[in-house]
Scaffold this motif. Structure first.
Motif, PDB file in Angstrom:
ATOM      1  N   GLU A  70     -21.492 -58.457 -23.245  1.00 10.93           N
ATOM      2  CA  GLU A  70     -23.203 -58.933 -23.165  1.00 10.93           C
ATOM      3  C   GLU A  70     -22.755 -57.161 -24.006  1.00 10.93           C
ATOM      4  O   GLU A  70     -23.136 -56.536 -24.670  1.00 10.93           O
ATOM      5  N   ASN A  74     -24.862 -56.773 -27.352  1.00  6.63           N
ATOM      6  CA  ASN A  74     -26.868 -55.540 -27.413  1.00  6.63           C
ATOM      7  C   ASN A  74     -26.062 -54.769 -28.822  1.00  6.63           C
ATOM      8  O   ASN A  74     -26.967 -54.172 -29.419  1.00  6.63           O
ATOM      9  N   ARG A  89     -32.076 -57.900 -23.524  1.00  3.77           N
ATOM     10  CA  ARG A  89     -31.196 -57.657 -23.410  1.00  3.77           C
ATOM     11  C   ARG A  89     -30.357 -59.084 -23.327  1.00  3.77           C
ATOM     12  O   ARG A  89     -30.390 -59.794 -22.197  1.00  3.77           O
ATOM     13  N   GLU A  91     -27.575 -60.941 -22.291  1.00  7.27           N
ATOM     14  CA  GLU A  91     -26.934 -61.071 -20.163  1.00  7.27           C
ATOM     15  C   GLU A  91     -25.688 -62.206 -19.921  1.00  7.27           C
ATOM     16  O   GLU A  91     -26.340 -62.916 -20.520  1.00  7.27           O
ATOM     17  N   ARG A  92     -25.056 -61.735 -19.335  1.00  9.89           N
ATOM     18  CA  ARG A  92     -24.040 -63.270 -18.507  1.00  9.89           C
ATOM     19  C   ARG A  92     -25.005 -64.053 -18.364  1.00  9.89           C
ATOM     20  O   ARG A  92     -24.736 -65.437 -19.270  1.00  9.89           O
ATOM     21  N   TYR A 111     -24.228 -67.214 -26.981  1.00 12.12           N
ATOM     22  CA  TYR A 111     -25.079 -66.959 -25.810  1.00 12.12           C
ATOM     23  C   TYR A 111     -26.424 -67.290 -26.712  1.00 12.12           C
ATOM     24  O   TYR A 111     -27.224 -67.893 -27.726  1.00 12.12           O
ATOM     25  N   LYS A 113     -30.434 -66.862 -25.916  1.00 13.55           N
ATOM     26  CA  LYS A 113     -31.292 -65.911 -25.065  1.00 13.55           C
ATOM     27  C   LYS A 113     -32.999 -66.000 -25.043  1.00 13.55           C
ATOM     28  O   LYS A 113     -33.808 -66.104 -26.412  1.00 13.55           O
TER      29      LYS A 113
END
Length: 206
Positions: A70, A74, A89, A91-92, A111, A113
């Motif tokens: 991560e 980022n 951010r 994140e996991r 990912y 988000k």
């Protein structure tokens, strides 16, 4: 990546030092907009036109000095999207999947988000001033989440574009989780995509 195979995260992280890791993020936000007064937009979902002419998601390789996947992701988002990416951010808990290709020893981690619409608009505005704009990234695009009356325009024709690696599959998996596309509504490149009604819970994804 050609013929990418899906891996569990633990399996991907255990591949050994000969493998390189890359991380990519789908950024999305609820969008109350209406197109032509009748087509609800539902979500704003960002993809990028890459330097190789393929569509993908922003991100890139994790460097050896990055303390986690991560952290590397980022850092890459800041380089590709500009200063607006510092407002959030990944994140996991935003992790979705990992894929390894049959060619170079690279495993890609995906990912998704959830942002506010204001955050996403700021990303779009700042992206043209990012370090890699016009080089690695040729521009951001939004995914059209509707089908026009001809049954082709909108999402169906968008899915006919050339996607890098597993990006098309990752996009469709996310759209299913958001409740936009029905499971089993697609079986190849030439497809009639069935969209669900626009009563969508925007909290389905982080």
């Amino acid at each position: 990546m050609a013929r990418a195979r899906r891996l569990e995260l633990a399996e991907a992280l255990a591949l050994g030092p000969g493998w390189r890791h890359a991380c990519y993020a789908l950024l999305h936000a609820p969008d109350p907009g209406i197109l032509f007064g009748r087509l609800p937009l539902r979500y704003a979902i960002l993809m990028q036109m890459r330097f190789d002419g393929r569509l993908g998601f922003p991100g890139g390789f994790v460097d050896s000095q990055d303390s986690s996947l991560e952290v590397g992701l980022n850092r890459g988002l800041l380089e590709l999207l500009g200063e607006a990416a510092a407002a959030f951010r990944v994140e996991r808990p935003d992790y979705r999947s990992s894929h390894a290709g049959s060619g170079p020893r690279v495993v890609a981690h995906f990912y998704a988000k959830s942002l506010t619409l204001e955050q996403l608009l700021a990303v779009e505005a700042s992206a043209t001033g990012a370090k890699d704009h016009g080089l690695e990234v040729l521009g951001l695009v939004r995914v059209p989440l509707y089908t026009l009356h001809d049954g082709v325009g909108g999402l169906p024709i968008f899915l006919e574009n050339c996607f890098i690696g597993a990006a098309r599959e990752q996009l469709l998996d996310t759209l299913q989780d958001l409740g936009v596309v029905e499971a089993g509504a697609f079986s190849g490149l030439q497809i009639p995509v069935r969209l669900r009604q626009p009563s969508v819970d925007s909290g389905n994804l982080r």
